[in-house]
Design a protein around this motif. Structure first.
Motif, PDB file in Angstrom:
ATOM      1  N   ASP A  31      37.634  32.972  41.015  1.00  0.00           N
ATOM      2  CA  ASP A  31      38.752  33.679  40.297  1.00  0.00           C
ATOM      3  C   ASP A  31      39.984  33.660  41.044  1.00  0.00           C
ATOM      4  O   ASP A  31      40.752  32.658  41.440  1.00  0.00           O
ATOM      5  N   SER A  36      46.244  36.695  42.848  1.00  0.00           N
ATOM      6  CA  SER A  36      46.190  36.393  41.531  1.00  0.00           C
ATOM      7  C   SER A  36      48.091  36.376  41.051  1.00  0.00           C
ATOM      8  O   SER A  36      48.287  36.223  40.094  1.00  0.00           O
ATOM      9  N   SER A  84      30.444  35.521  41.034  1.00  0.00           N
ATOM     10  CA  SER A  84      30.493  36.651  40.569  1.00  0.00           C
ATOM     11  C   SER A  84      29.748  37.837  40.657  1.00  0.00           C
ATOM     12  O   SER A  84      28.335  37.529  41.239  1.00  0.00           O
ATOM     13  N   ASP A  94      31.618  43.813  36.469  1.00  0.00           N
ATOM     14  CA  ASP A  94      32.813  43.099  36.145  1.00  0.00           C
ATOM     15  C   ASP A  94      34.075  43.143  36.987  1.00  0.00           C
ATOM     16  O   ASP A  94      34.468  44.043  37.495  1.00  0.00           O
ATOM     17  N   GLY A  95      34.620  41.775  37.102  1.00  0.00           N
ATOM     18  CA  GLY A  95      35.581  41.864  38.363  1.00  0.00           C
ATOM     19  C   GLY A  95      35.087  41.508  39.577  1.00  0.00           C
ATOM     20  O   GLY A  95      36.018  41.204  40.563  1.00  0.00           O
ATOM     21  N   ASP A  96      34.041  41.859  39.944  1.00  0.00           N
ATOM     22  CA  ASP A  96      33.542  42.145  41.544  1.00  0.00           C
ATOM     23  C   ASP A  96      33.180  40.438  42.008  1.00  0.00           C
ATOM     24  O   ASP A  96      32.832  39.496  41.052  1.00  0.00           O
ATOM     25  N   SER A 118      35.517  44.210  45.374  1.00  0.00           N
ATOM     26  CA  SER A 118      35.845  45.073  44.026  1.00  0.00           C
ATOM     27  C   SER A 118      37.293  45.522  44.039  1.00  0.00           C
ATOM     28  O   SER A 118      37.708  46.313  44.999  1.00  0.00           O
ATOM     29  N   ARG A 119      37.776  45.480  42.935  1.00  0.00           N
ATOM     30  CA  ARG A 119      39.083  46.104  42.962  1.00  0.00           C
ATOM     31  C   ARG A 119      38.818  47.340  42.638  1.00  0.00           C
ATOM     32  O   ARG A 119      38.266  47.886  41.585  1.00  0.00           O
TER      33      ARG A 119
END
Length: 496
Positions: free
Chosen positions: A421, A440, A463, A467-469, A493-494
């Motif tokens: 990502d 990003s 992944s 989600d997003g990790d 993680s965000r």
């Protein structure tokens, strides 16, 4: 060679394959000579149009084989949990808050025999432990396993049996009555749990593909050349079909063993700069903008040994995956390289190329370069760059370096790069250092740095559970025992 079993409780067990299962003759196991034979490029790089490289594959059906589940997965213990911030090197973006957690497993030898632990650290011949980077490919939704795709299992092959070891399954391994020189495995490719094991029999120059869930032989392929490197190709590379790349002294071939006519197709030829070079790593990236069975990657990245003896640097070559197959050397003095999918990429795109090299003051520099096409040739330009802060330590060997263990593929490249990502992760193997960047916004923003407890044998990324990790999986060599190791799992993680 030594017998390799996964569990300490399996000393008295034997695995007698059914007579129809393909079995190699007594092939020496886990020896340096085998790895060198598989990786040695032939001096005769003759034209494939004038020489038959493959004989017609033979498909087999309903051939059964036994499989045994083995020991439990080692418990994991978190050793670090910290929130870190980074700033853009150009000062144009606000710091991004990211959780950065590392978890270490028990030693491999805690739950398996020492010979098996040593074989896992040593790794497969002519392939990377975890398969290699996938970060330059188009996004793919298909995932049929308990974990997201991205970290391949490790196959430990012997003369009459093979152990397939997973870093994250319980139990972690299965033993199959399959003799081979080496093997690579696919992802779980469908809802039926189909998983394919591609085995190479070096002395016979023969490939055999097994489907593990149904315990059948899918296809056999007779080769007439050496195999220098191979890996499973993720679904976006070749229209979601089961595919492997086979690199020979002639060039790279895509092999789709489930096709009605499963004959390898040459996709690029070794140019003069790649002739007789040892292939250390291979990946594909980009997208031709098509969907379904017509989807293809657009660029291949080949990491090859340097022409300079005993050099710590390697060569990075980019190859266009089109009819022209134009190729050029990105650099012949990099420490590592990988492909990265551009943020907000369109349906058709060429990947970014991420490299790590040393500048004139011996600092490590991470560069991100764009690719584009001009007159059917690939050209590039730097769009991002940052210094990797080594904390005052030099890259050269010193007291802060971990010595590499004995590995089938050797200690090169010195740096591993894993992309997923918007994250780019750089791993300095002999220092045990990991740098994670958020790309990003188009700038390299450092979001975390971690020092690990040993030499990094291999690393791959996927992944995470949330989600997003993003989850980076690394195999570490134990500092005081080069024949043992442990898994380090880093979750990025965000913050909410």
């Amino acid at each position: 060679g030594e017998e390799v079993e996964l569990s300490k409780d399996m000393d008295e067990q034997t695995f007698d394959p059914p007579k129809d299962v393909v079995k190699a003759e007594a092939i020496p196991r886990f020896c340096a000579e085998e790895a060198q034979m598989l990786n040695r490029a032939e001096s005769d790089n003759s034209d494939p149009q004038n020489e038959q490289i493959w004989t017609d594959p033979v498909k087999a059906k309903d051939t059964t084989m036994a499989a045994n589940d083995d020991s439990d997965n080692p418990e994991e213990t978190p050793i670090l949990a910290s929130a870190t911030e980074g700033e853009s090197p150009r000062g144009k973006e606000e710091a991004r808050h990211v959780s950065f957690v590392v978890v270490l497993s028990d030693l491999l030898s805690t739950n398996m025999r020492k010979s098996a632990a040593a074989a896992i650290v040593r790794g497969p011949p002519a392939a990377r432990h975890f398969g290699g980077n996938r970060g330059g490919l188009a996004y793919h939704e298909g995932n049929f396993g308990s974990k997201c795709n991205g970290v391949s299992p490790i196959a430990i092959c012997g003369a009459d049996k093979s152990v397939v070891w997973f870093s994250d399954r319980d139990p972690p391994g299965r033993t199959y009555p399959i003799g081979a020189s080496g093997a690579v495995l696919s992802d779980i490719v469908d809802e039926d749990g189909s998983e394919y094991m591609c085995c190479f029999l070096a002395r016979e120059k023969r490939m055999v593909v097994f489907e593990l869930s149904r315990k059948t032989v899918a296809v056999e392929l007779q080769m007439k050349t050496k195999l220098n490197f191979w890996r499973y190709l993720p679904p976006p590379s070749h229209g979601s079909a089961l595919a492997f790349v086979l690199i020979t002294p002639v060039g790279g071939f895509h092999w789709k063993p489930l096709d009605e006519s499963p004959r390898p197709r040459q996709v690029w030829r070794r140019g003069p700069e790649l002739e007789s070079k040892k292939i250390l790593s291979y990946e594909e990236g980009g997208s031709n903008g098509r969907t379904g069975a017509d989807a293809r990657s657009t660029v291949a990245l080949v990491i090859a040994s340097s022409a300079t003896p005993k050099s710590t640097t390697v060569e990075a070559h980019c190859i266009a995956m089109n009819d022209q197959s134009s190729q050029f050397c990105m650099s012949n003095v990099v420490l590592g390289a990988a492909l990265c999918r551009p943020p907000a990429s369109p349906s058709y795109y060429l990947p970014f190329v991420v490299t790590i090299s040393k500048d004139v003051t011996y600092r490590l520099v991470l560069d991100v370069e764009d690719l584009w096409e001009e007159s059917d040739a690939l050209v590039r330009g730097i769009i991002g760059s940052t210094i990797l802060d080594m904390g005052g330590a030099d890259f050269v060997d010193d007291d802060s370096s971990y010595p590499p263990p004995s590995m089938s593929m050797g200690p090169l490249p010195e740096a591993l790069i894993c992309c997923h990502d918007d994250f780019i992760v750089a791993v300095i193997r002999r220092k045990g250092l990991v740098f994670a960047f958020d790309f990003s916004g188009g700038d390299l923003v450092l979001v975390g740095k971690s020092g690990l407890s040993g030499y990094v044998v291999d690393a791959s990324v996927r992944s995470g559970d949330a989600d997003g990790d993003v989850e980076l999986v690394m195999l570490l060599c134990e500092g005081d025992n080069p024949n043992d190791g442990r898994i380090a799992t880093m979750t990025i993680s965000r913050a909410e």
